[in-house]
Write an enzyme that holds these catalytic residues in place. Structure first.
Site, mmCIF file in Angstrom:
data_model
loop_
_atom_site.group_PDB
_atom_site.id
_atom_site.type_symbol
_atom_site.label_atom_id
_atom_site.label_comp_id
_atom_site.label_asym_id
_atom_site.label_seq_id
_atom_site.Cartn_x
_atom_site.Cartn_y
_atom_site.Cartn_z
ATOM 1 N N TYR A 36 0.832 -1.194 0.000
ATOM 2 C CA TYR A 36 0.000 0.000 0.000
ATOM 3 C C TYR A 36 0.868 1.245 0.000
ATOM 4 O O TYR A 36 2.049 1.200 0.312
ATOM 5 C CB TYR A 36 -0.925 0.002 1.220
ATOM 6 N N HIS A 37 0.251 2.380 -0.306
ATOM 7 C CA HIS A 37 0.957 3.648 -0.224
ATOM 8 C C HIS A 37 1.094 4.006 1.253
ATOM 9 O O HIS A 37 0.145 3.884 2.021
ATOM 10 C CB HIS A 37 0.174 4.748 -0.941
ATOM 11 N N TYR A 38 2.261 4.441 1.626
ATOM 12 C CA TYR A 38 2.466 4.821 3.020
ATOM 13 C C TYR A 38 1.577 6.008 3.353
ATOM 14 O O TYR A 38 1.502 6.978 2.613
ATOM 15 C CB TYR A 38 3.931 5.210 3.263
ATOM 16 N N SER A 39 0.900 5.929 4.468
ATOM 17 C CA SER A 39 0.049 7.029 4.910
ATOM 18 C C SER A 39 -0.269 6.841 6.381
ATOM 19 O O SER A 39 -0.104 5.760 6.934
ATOM 20 C CB SER A 39 -1.251 7.093 4.101
#
Length: 133
Positions: A36-39
Site C-alpha cells: 500500500y501507499h504509506y500514509s
C-alpha cells in the site's frame, strides 16, 4: 505433489540455524514490506487527540514553522489511490501558506496550541539478537 521447502539461506540471516524462530524472525525483518501507499504516520487531528501530530492547518504540534503536506496526515488509510488526495492536500497547503503570508500584521497571527506531556518518539524494546539487523 513433489513439494520441497525452500532451503536457500537469506543473505543477512546466515548466522541463524535455518527454520528456527530466530531465522524466520530475521527473514521476516528483511523481506516484509507494504503493498500500500504509506500514509497515516503523522495523523491530523485536534490538539486534544494524543495521536494527532498536525493540526487542520497542517502545522506540526509543538514545532514552529513546520508543516506536513503529504499522505502521512491521513487519520486513516483511504480506500482508493492516494494520488488525487495528496494532490488536493498540496493545493490546500499552498492556499493555507499564501493566506498566512497575505496577512500583513504578523502580530495578530493565531498561535497554534502546543500539546503538553506528549511523547512523539517511543523507544521500542528490540531483542538483543536483532540489534545488528
Amino acid at each position: 505433489f513433489g513439494v520441497k521447502l525452500f532451503d536457500h539461506v537469506l543473505p543477512g540471516c546466515e548466522k541463524y540455524e535455518i527454520n528456527t524462530d530466530l531465522y524466520w524472525e530475521c527473514y521476516i525483518r528483511h523481506l516484509t514490506l507494504t503493498i500500500y501507499h504509506y500514509s497515516g504516520t503523522a495523523k491530523m487531528g485536534p490538539s486534544w487527540d494524543p495521536e494527532a501530530v498536525v493540526d487542520s492547518q497542517l502545522r506540526v504540534y509543538g514545532v514552529i514553522g513546520l508543516r506536513v503536506v503529504d499522505a502521512s496526515i491521513f487519520p486513516t488509510i483511504i480506500t482508493g489511490n492516494t494520488n488525487a488526495a495528496v494532490t488536493m492536500i498540496g493545493e490546500k497547503a499552498s492556499q493555507i501558506i499564501k493566506d498566512y503570508y497575505a496577512n500583513k500584521d504578523f502580530n495578530q497571527m493565531p498561535i497554534m496550541p502546543i500539546k503538553q506531556e506528549r511523547t512523539l518518539f517511543v523507544k521500542r524494546n528490540i531483542p538483543s539478537h536483532l540489534d545488528e539487523l
